[in-house]
Scaffold this motif. Structure first.
Motif, PDB file in Angstrom:
ATOM      1  N   GLY A 150       0.824  -1.203   0.000  1.00 53.95           N
ATOM      2  CA  GLY A 150       0.000   0.000   0.000  1.00 53.95           C
ATOM      3  C   GLY A 150       0.856   1.249   0.000  1.00 53.95           C
ATOM      4  O   GLY A 150       0.550   2.234  -0.680  1.00 53.95           O
ATOM      5  N   LEU A 153       2.439   1.680  -3.525  1.00 58.31           N
ATOM      6  CA  LEU A 153       1.458   2.197  -4.483  1.00 58.31           C
ATOM      7  C   LEU A 153       1.127   3.666  -4.195  1.00 58.31           C
ATOM      8  O   LEU A 153       1.003   4.480  -5.120  1.00 58.31           O
ATOM      9  CB  LEU A 153       0.196   1.338  -4.455  1.00 58.31           C
ATOM     10  CG  LEU A 153      -0.827   1.586  -5.547  1.00 58.31           C
ATOM     11  CD1 LEU A 153      -0.197   1.483  -6.935  1.00 58.31           C
ATOM     12  CD2 LEU A 153      -1.972   0.586  -5.412  1.00 58.31           C
ATOM     13  N   PRO A 162      -4.227   4.552  -1.483  1.00 54.53           N
ATOM     14  CA  PRO A 162      -3.963   3.107  -1.407  1.00 54.53           C
ATOM     15  C   PRO A 162      -3.461   2.663  -0.033  1.00 54.53           C
ATOM     16  O   PRO A 162      -3.862   1.613   0.480  1.00 54.53           O
ATOM     17  CB  PRO A 162      -2.895   2.874  -2.476  1.00 54.53           C
ATOM     18  CG  PRO A 162      -3.010   4.029  -3.401  1.00 54.53           C
ATOM     19  CD  PRO A 162      -3.476   5.186  -2.560  1.00 54.53           C
ATOM     20  N   GLU A 166      -5.543   0.218   2.528  1.00 53.79           N
ATOM     21  CA  GLU A 166      -4.913  -1.030   2.963  1.00 53.79           C
ATOM     22  C   GLU A 166      -4.821  -1.090   4.487  1.00 53.79           C
ATOM     23  O   GLU A 166      -5.078  -2.129   5.088  1.00 53.79           O
ATOM     24  CB  GLU A 166      -3.532  -1.199   2.328  1.00 53.79           C
ATOM     25  CG  GLU A 166      -2.931  -2.563   2.549  1.00 53.79           C
ATOM     26  CD  GLU A 166      -3.756  -3.719   1.989  1.00 53.79           C
ATOM     27  OE1 GLU A 166      -3.611  -4.841   2.508  1.00 53.79           O
ATOM     28  OE2 GLU A 166      -4.539  -3.523   1.034  1.00 53.79           O
TER      29      GLU A 166
END
Length: 179
Positions: A150, A153, A162, A166
Motif C-alpha cells: 500500500g 502504491l 492506497p 490497505e
C-alpha cells in the motif's frame, strides 16, 4: 544558533537517512550529507570511510528508528500493538507518498535487518493472539506485504489513498484475527 546536542555521527546518520529517503543515497554526496548535518565535510571520513559505510549507517539507523517505534507499541494487548503498527504508517503517510516507506528506504541501502526485525516482531504479536508459529509468520508476512505494498502504491501514485485503504482493511483483519 547553537547546534543540536547530538553527536556528529548521529547527526550525519540522520542527514544520510533523510537524503536516502528523499532522493536516494547514491545521489547524496559526502559534502551534502556533511552540510545537512552541520559537520565539516573533512570530518565525515572520521565516521564513515566509504559510501558503503554511510549506507550501513543508514540501514542501522532506520532499523533503530523502527525498533524504537515498535517498542513504543509493545503492550500486553497484541491486537492493539498490531493496530498501532498499522496506524504508524498513516502517521507517516505524507512522507510515504513523497519518498516511500522507511522500510523501502532501508531496502535501497541493503537494510534487510530492518525487515527481518519487523517481521519477527509482527510474528510474535500474532503468536500472542494464539496462532501457531507457522500461522503467526504467515499472518505477519501478509500484514507486512500488505502495508508495504500500500505504501509503494501510494508513493507511485502520489496519493495516500492506497495506503489508507490497505491500513483500514488490515485493521479490520487484525480485529477479527484469533488463533
Amino acid at each position: 544558533m547553537p547546534r543540536p546536542a547530538t553527536n556528529k555521527r548521529e547527526r550525519l546518520t540522520a542527514a544520510a537517512i533523510l537524503m536516502a529517503r528523499e532522493s536516494g543515497l547514491e545521489s547524496a554526496t559526502i559534502a551534502a550529507i556533511a552540510g545537512a548535518a552541520d559537520v565539516p565535510a573533512g570530518s565525515v571520513y572520521y565516521y564513515f570511510k566509504t559510501k558503503d559505510d554511510v549506507a550501513a549507517a543508514v540501514a542501522e539507523g532506520i532499523a533503530t528508528l523502527l525498533a524504537d517505534a515498535r517498542e513504543s507499541l509493545d503492550a500486553p494487548d497484541d491486537r492493539a500493538a498490531l493496530t498501532g503498527f498499522l496506524r504508524s504508517y498513516l502517521e507517516d503517510a505524507a512522507g510515504t507518498v513523497a519518498y516511500g516507506t522507511l522500510l523501502s528506504t532501508a531496502a535501497t541501502v541493503g537494510g534487510a535487518d530492518a525487515h527481518r526485525e519487523t517481521l519477527g516482531w509482527l510474528t510474535s504479536r500474532f503468536a500472542g493472539l494464539g496462532f501457531t508459529d507457522g500461522a503467526a509468520r504467515a499472518r505477519a508476512l501478509h500484514l507486512l506485504a500488505g502495508v508495504e505494498g500500500g505504501g509503494a502504491l501510494a508513493h507511485a501514485l502520489g496519493d495516500a489513498e492506497p495506503l489508507e485503504r490497505e491500513v483500514a482493511h488490515l485493521e479490520r483483519w487484525v480485529a477479527n484475527a484469533g488463533g
